[in-house]
Scaffold this motif. Structure first.
Motif, PDB file in Angstrom:
ATOM      1  N   VAL A 407      21.864  57.688  22.443  1.00  0.00           N
ATOM      2  CA  VAL A 407      20.608  58.365  22.740  1.00  0.00           C
ATOM      3  C   VAL A 407      20.848  59.331  23.884  1.00  0.00           C
ATOM      4  CG1 VAL A 407      18.251  58.037  23.539  1.00  0.00           C
ATOM      5  CG2 VAL A 407      19.279  56.382  22.010  1.00  0.00           C
ATOM      6  N   LEU A 532      19.280  50.911  23.331  1.00  0.00           N
ATOM      7  CA  LEU A 532      19.667  52.249  22.880  1.00  0.00           C
ATOM      8  C   LEU A 532      19.578  52.345  21.354  1.00  0.00           C
ATOM      9  CD1 LEU A 532      22.736  52.898  25.215  1.00  0.00           C
ATOM     10  CD2 LEU A 532      20.527  54.055  25.306  1.00  0.00           C
ATOM     11  N   ALA A 535      15.980  52.716  20.469  1.00  0.00           N
ATOM     12  CA  ALA A 535      15.488  54.069  20.700  1.00  0.00           C
ATOM     13  C   ALA A 535      15.958  55.027  19.616  1.00  0.00           C
ATOM     14  CB  ALA A 535      15.946  54.562  22.072  1.00  0.00           C
ATOM     15  N   ARG A 570       9.406  56.329  31.669  1.00  0.00           N
ATOM     16  CA  ARG A 570      10.729  56.080  31.130  1.00  0.00           C
ATOM     17  C   ARG A 570      11.444  55.012  31.959  1.00  0.00           C
ATOM     18  NH1 ARG A 570      12.252  60.297  27.708  1.00  0.00           N
ATOM     19  NH2 ARG A 570      14.465  59.951  28.076  1.00  0.00           N
ATOM     20  N   LEU A 587      15.490  56.349  29.837  1.00  0.00           N
ATOM     21  CA  LEU A 587      15.296  56.023  28.422  1.00  0.00           C
ATOM     22  C   LEU A 587      13.808  55.872  28.174  1.00  0.00           C
ATOM     23  CD1 LEU A 587      16.614  55.102  25.688  1.00  0.00           C
ATOM     24  CD2 LEU A 587      16.496  52.775  26.583  1.00  0.00           C
TER      25      LEU A 587
END
Length: 750
Positions: A407, A532, A535, A570, A587
């Motif tokens: 990501v 990750l 996401a 985030r 993230l």
């Protein structure tokens, strides 16, 4: 129920219940025939190449295990064969100590002679040969780590570190002490020498704390068990001194040391290291090479570490590297097709992990693989597999997988083009059925969990609290697996269990950290890789289970998630720019991730703060209804026996529930499992066995301070125990009640 194999009575009960020929008739028949063949062989036969080929390569004592070594050069030498044949026919000395010295000398001489034919020793094969010649003294556990784990289980760790040969003799001598000498027939000897392996498989392997890298079956057949790429460690950490540092640290912890003592030792070895670097080095020994362990504040060698130090042979660690370190299997498989330049291997490793933007991490991996004799450089700047490397490359039965696409950080206001998770598209009846079928969970509990998790558009967080053994973690796992299957995705890739550890004071165990020994490297945690991946797939559900989440303070280690799930901000992972070692600085909070925490409330756990509770949907697990238990008839108890057991457990539940001292499904399962085994014993009686298991599994949780309610609970408990004639348990409860009256408090352990 865990059995204490150091106790003579318990070990004897286990081994006398085993019927090896019923367990694996084909193997035992072959083994008995082989032992008879060896016994009948004269000197010339034993010295023949065909006999020794059978002895070393086709020996049914055990499989050769992982890491077999070629001994063909020795078998082709008539001098070696004749010497071994003559040695095998020499009479054994009288007396245990003299025999031990004789066997040790024979073992060492075999090893010494084998070294003249190659630089590696066929340790498993050596013990297969010794067991074939001397089945009364050697077992079928020829794999070093398993023999060590079995010895530890049978004798404890306080008996010192006796070495491979004494371990074998000790195991067989203990069986002789408990069962008497085995009959002098091949069948009886085959049966006796397989008992340690079966006990290992049933009672040692299942509770071992060693890292599992292989699966094993009867006769010691082993197969590597790889982790998915997302769950692997991201490369090796370079250690100053390499293998010498590993040996030095292992030698220091032989007798067991405290964490501070080991840090002081490392501080003396590396005076220029900061304390944070020393702690990282300790973590490398523990979590990357798995050679040390920390139990009750004492650091000792793991079984792998002990064998590594004992044999100075890296073979015991190689399965760890292949199955748990990202990229090792890629390198070995690539070199199976021919030599590769260093640059080609580094490019391959950068493709495996796109987060490696420099050559440092791939270069460190290649160095470790050279140190462990898996590959070797050539004069033309290429690498080729060694004999060891070719063998281990042949054990890789899977296609190595790289990390998924990383990501990358997105602009705060950049809209996502990916589809969002549609939780309302589920077949709820099928989902709830998949969670509850064949369990004691009610559909109402599963429905509560589902609705509580997804009621908020982003804050998907539930806490399952209550009675230990009531199935909290199992419910979370079954829900996650059922949810994944509803979306047609793999539960193994979409459900992640994170066992929370005591002493987590910050988020680094969950989200990783910048390595102080390698400032250009980010130590990524399995959970970070899981998030990750989530996401990257916002239209798929991901479930994180924080098992026993209150062993540490959740508001400390879980703080970034608690904040982000509330605000929508985030998740910040580091402050080193947009991307560091392939890890984004921030993230976007993954709204397709559900967090389920399980908590027990006792003296070993922390309280749950309002900051955590305000964000969670809480389910309590205190009510246990034995009518809901689905496995009553899984065990071999007769109907009248089951009725008596159910009545007793129901009575104890009702008596203890008012003080929340009652028990969960795990205890019910353990009671029935114990009775299933105990009632197979000669002269066993249900009442005595039930008394034993109630005393061992239910009463130890009894504790409390002076109150009328606790007195009533104890009185009612004693009535139930008296009604079912459980005299030993009733006497114990009576002593607890006396303590409560005399001192104002009581506990089982005093």
């Amino acid at each position: 129920m865990t059995i204490n194999l150091t106790d003579d009575n318990q070990l004897k009960a286990v081994v006398t219940a085993i019927q090896p020929f019923e367990r694996s008739k084909g193997w035992l028949d072959n083994l008995a025939a082989f032992l008879d063949e060896v016994r009948q062989a004269d000197l010339d036969t034993r010295a023949s190449q065909s006999f020794q080929q059978r002895l070393w390569e086709n020996n049914p004592v055990s499989s050769v295990g992982m890491g077999t070594v070629d001994v063909s050069a020795a078998l082709a030498d008539p001098t070696f064969r004749r010497w071994l044949a003559e040695a095998s026919l020499k009479p054994l000395p009288e007396g245990a100590e003299a025999r031990l010295a004789w066997f040790q000398q024979l073992h060492d001489e075999i090893v010494k002679r084998l070294r003249s034919y190659g630089n590696r020793v066929a340790r498993v094969k050596v013990f297969r040969v010794l067991a074939a010649f001397y089945p009364r003294y050697f077992s079928t556990i020829t794999y070093g780590r398993m023999a060590l784990e079995c010895h530890r289980a049978w004798f404890g760790t306080a008996r010192g570190k006796p070495g491979p040969v004494p371990r074998q003799l000790a195991l067989m001598a203990r069986l002789e002490q408990l069962l008497g000498p085995a009959e002098d027939s091949p069948r009886a000897l085959a049966e006796r020498m397989t008992l340690p392996w079966i006990v290992y498989e049933d009672h040692v392997q299942t509770v071992s704390t060693e890292v599992e890298t292989e699966t094993s079956t009867l006769q010691g057949k082993l197969e590597l068990k790889p982790l998915p790429a997302l769950q692997r460690r991201k490369g090796f950490t370079s250690i100053r001194g390499g293998m010498d540092t590993l040996f030095s640290a292992l030698s220091f912890v032989v007798e067991g040391v405290s964490r501070e003592e080991l840090l002081d030792f490392l501080r003396a070895e590396f005076p220029d290291y900061r304390d944070s670097s020393l702690r990282t080095l300790l973590s490398i020994f523990k979590h990357e090479f798995y050679v040390i362990q920390e139990v009750d504040g004492l650091i000792t060698q793991t079984a792998r570490g002990e064998l590594f130090l004992e044999t100075e042979d890296p073979q015991e660690l190689i399965p760890l590297f292949i199955t748990r370190i990202l990229g090792v299997d890629h390198v070995l498989c690539a070199l199976k097709d021919g030599e590769k330049t260093t640059d080609e291997l580094i490019r391959l490793l950068k493709q495996v992990n796109p987060g490696w933007t420099t050559n440092y991490a791939p270069g460190a991996m290649l160095k470790w693989l050279r140190d462990f004799d898996l590959l070797t450089p050539t004069d033309s700047n290429t690498h080729v597999l060694t004999d060891t490397g070719r063998y281990w490359a042949g054990q890789i039965h899977w296609t190595p997988e790289p990390l998924p696409r990383m990501v990358t950080p997105e602009s705060e206001d950049k809209p996502s083009s990916a589809a969002a998770l549609d939780i309302n598209s589920l077949d709820l009846a099928a989902l709830i059925g998949a969670v509850t079928d064949g369990t004691a969970f009610s559909k109402h509990q599963a429905s509560q969990l589902h609705c509580g998790l997804w009621a908020h558009e982003r804050r998907h967080f539930a806490i399952l609290a209550g009675l230990s053994g009531s199935g909290k973690t199992l419910l979370a796992q079954r829900y996650g697996e059922a949810l994944a299957r509803q979306f047609g995705v793999s539960p193994e890739q979409h459900v992640f269990v994170q066992a929370v550890q005591p002493g987590w004071y910050d988020p680094s165990p969950l989200f990783g950290y910048i390595n102080p020994l390698r400032p250009d490297n980010y130590v990524r945690s399995p959970l970070l890789d899981f998030l990750l991946a989530a996401a990257n797939h916002p239209d798929q559900p991901f479930v994180v289970i924080l098992d026993e989440m209150n062993l540490s303070h959740p508001e400390q280690y879980f703080a970034p998630v608690l904040s982000a799930m509330e605000s929508g901000d985030r998740l910040r992972l580091h402050n080193e720019g947009d991307s560091f070692d392939g890890v984004p600085m921030t993230l976007a909070y993954p709204a397709n991730v559900a967090f389920i925490g399980t908590v027990n409330m006792d003296e070993t756990t922390q309280g749950i703060s309002d900051k955590v509770l305000d964000r969670a949907f809480t389910l309590e697990f205190w009510d246990i209804n034995l009518d809901d238990y689905p496995h009553w008839h899984r065990f071999s108890l007769a109907e009248d026996q089951l009725t008596q057991v159910r009545e007793c457990l129901n009575g104890l539940l009702e008596a203890l529930a008012q003080e929340r001292l009652h028990f969960g499904w795990r205890t019910v399962e353990d009671v029935l499992s114990y009775l299933d085994k105990a009632l197979r014993m000669p002269d066993s009686k249900l009442t005595e066995s039930l008394d034993d298991v109630v005393y061992a599994r239910i009463l130890p949780k009894l504790r409390g301070t002076e109150s009328n309610r606790l007195h009533r609970a104890l009185d009612n408990t004693m009535k139930v125990l008296e009604q079912h004639d459980l005299t030993r348990s009733r006497a114990k409860v009576q002593s607890l009640k006396t303590d409560l009256t005399d001192t104002g408090m009581m506990r089982f352990w005093r």
